[in-house]
Design an enzyme around this catalytic site. Sequence first.
Site, PDB file in Angstrom:
ATOM      1  N   GLU A   1      45.621  42.192  43.167  1.00  0.00           N
ATOM      2  CA  GLU A   1      45.569  40.791  42.715  1.00  0.00           C
ATOM      3  C   GLU A   1      44.684  40.622  41.472  1.00  0.00           C
ATOM      4  OE1 GLU A   1      45.042  41.655  46.074  1.00  0.00           O
ATOM      5  OE2 GLU A   1      47.151  41.213  46.456  1.00  0.00           O
ATOM      6  N   ASN A   2      43.809  41.599  41.210  1.00  0.00           N
ATOM      7  CA  ASN A   2      42.855  41.450  40.097  1.00  0.00           C
ATOM      8  C   ASN A   2      43.513  41.476  38.715  1.00  0.00           C
ATOM      9  OD1 ASN A   2      40.065  43.187  41.724  1.00  0.00           O
ATOM     10  ND2 ASN A   2      40.528  41.008  41.622  1.00  0.00           N
TER      11      ASN A   2
ATOM     12  N   GLY B   1      30.583  38.510  39.121  1.00  0.00           N
ATOM     13  CA  GLY B   1      30.726  37.449  38.120  1.00  0.00           C
ATOM     14  C   GLY B   1      29.650  36.386  38.306  1.00  0.00           C
TER      15      GLY B   1
ATOM     16  N   ASP C   1      31.509  42.069  46.173  1.00  0.00           N
ATOM     17  CA  ASP C   1      31.837  40.739  45.649  1.00  0.00           C
ATOM     18  C   ASP C   1      30.609  40.079  45.032  1.00  0.00           C
ATOM     19  OD1 ASP C   1      33.531  38.694  45.094  1.00  0.00           O
ATOM     20  OD2 ASP C   1      33.466  37.801  47.091  1.00  0.00           O
TER      21      ASP C   1
HETATM   22  C1  FPP Z   1      34.102  41.606  42.438  1.00  0.00           C
HETATM   23  O1  FPP Z   1      33.213  40.661  41.866  1.00  0.00           O
HETATM   24  C2  FPP Z   1      34.012  42.897  41.732  1.00  0.00           C
HETATM   25  C3  FPP Z   1      35.031  43.508  41.045  1.00  0.00           C
HETATM   26  C4  FPP Z   1      36.373  42.923  40.922  1.00  0.00           C
HETATM   27  C5  FPP Z   1      34.831  44.783  40.319  1.00  0.00           C
HETATM   28  C6  FPP Z   1      33.966  45.799  41.022  1.00  0.00           C
HETATM   29  C7  FPP Z   1      33.871  47.012  40.203  1.00  0.00           C
HETATM   30  C8  FPP Z   1      32.755  47.727  39.994  1.00  0.00           C
HETATM   31  C9  FPP Z   1      31.427  47.384  40.568  1.00  0.00           C
HETATM   32  C10 FPP Z   1      32.839  48.962  39.156  1.00  0.00           C
HETATM   33  C11 FPP Z   1      32.998  50.217  39.997  1.00  0.00           C
HETATM   34  C12 FPP Z   1      33.295  51.378  39.124  1.00  0.00           C
HETATM   35  C13 FPP Z   1      33.673  52.635  39.498  1.00  0.00           C
HETATM   36  C14 FPP Z   1      34.157  53.625  38.525  1.00  0.00           C
HETATM   37  C15 FPP Z   1      33.650  53.066  40.873  1.00  0.00           C
HETATM   38  P1  FPP Z   1      33.803  39.335  41.226  1.00  0.00           P
HETATM   39  O2  FPP Z   1      34.051  39.538  39.776  1.00  0.00           O
HETATM   40  O3  FPP Z   1      34.994  38.892  42.004  1.00  0.00           O
HETATM   41  O4  FPP Z   1      32.618  38.333  41.411  1.00  0.00           O
HETATM   42  P2  FPP Z   1      32.748  36.756  41.607  1.00  0.00           P
HETATM   43  O5  FPP Z   1      33.317  36.548  42.979  1.00  0.00           O
HETATM   44  O6  FPP Z   1      31.333  36.309  41.488  1.00  0.00           O
HETATM   45  O7  FPP Z   1      33.631  36.222  40.526  1.00  0.00           O
END
Ligand code: FPP
Length: 265
Positions: A82-83, A38, A35
């Site tokens: 949910e994403n 972003g 997490d």
């Molecule tokens: C959550 O951070 C992260 C994700 C929804 C995506 C995670 C995916 C990767 C790191 C890529 C992995 C790739 C492979 C092929 C294994 P967020 O966007 O919810 O962060 P935030 O809470 O700050 O908005």
Amino acid sequence: MSHRLAATSNDARAKLCPAELDPVRVPAHVAVIMDGNGRWAQARGLPRVMGHRAGVEALKATLRLCSDWGVKALTAYAFSTENWSRPGDEVNFLMTLFERVLQRELQALEAEQVRIRFLGDLDALPEKLQALIADATARTANNTGIHFNVCTNYGGRRELVLAAQALATRAARGELEPSSIDENTLAAELFTAGEQDPDLLIRTSGERRISNFLLWQLAYAEIHVTDVFWPDFNREALLEALLDYQGRRRRFGGLDDLRAGALGS
Ligand code: FPP
């Protein structure tokens, strides 16, 4: 990734383990909620998706360290059911990122003896990604190194609903006696079938939620929450998580030795 792990013996592996860690009590299965991608990007004035790109590097480093330190399985939450509700551009970026990472890293994963599986409702993913997943899964299926599970279009409740449907179907066909259904029968229908339950769940960015991740499998996992955003999750942060884990007394609902001894005397 280098080729050095393929032929690493248990002794050699223990030598790769940091001195602070007890190599015998390294968690066999680590699950991670990645997490804060972003927010990591926004804090640098970058578009959110740059955080996902940086998150891939953190995941690669974590996989390599886990393998070096003797962890047998790493399960990462890459995309939840949910994403899909995120802006279309971000969803498309993520799908393309998964494809690129698979294309770019597959050879290294093969050489490292990593066995990769994607857990989730994969039919809803773009066809190109589905094909790359099928190829990567098949090409690494017999690898003997760390199990790397990438939860993609994964939801813990959805997983349990699908398992219930599968068992009900078998019961309705007369192939399964409802009263014979036990924890093993149900676990065998989950995406994680064959994998032992996680010992440790790590969640980054300070959030203290399970977020529909491995609802069944995390029943007795130790939980470690760190404030660092996922792209900043590094060797030091992983070591801190594993040391935290090694400091816990796991009782699985029973009593630890001390309390059991006191009651028994
Ligand atoms: C959550 O951070 C992260 C994700 C929804 C995506 C995670 C995916 C990767 C790191 C890529 C992995 C790739 C492979 C092929 C294994 P967020 O966007 O919810 O962060 P935030 O809470 O700050 O908005």
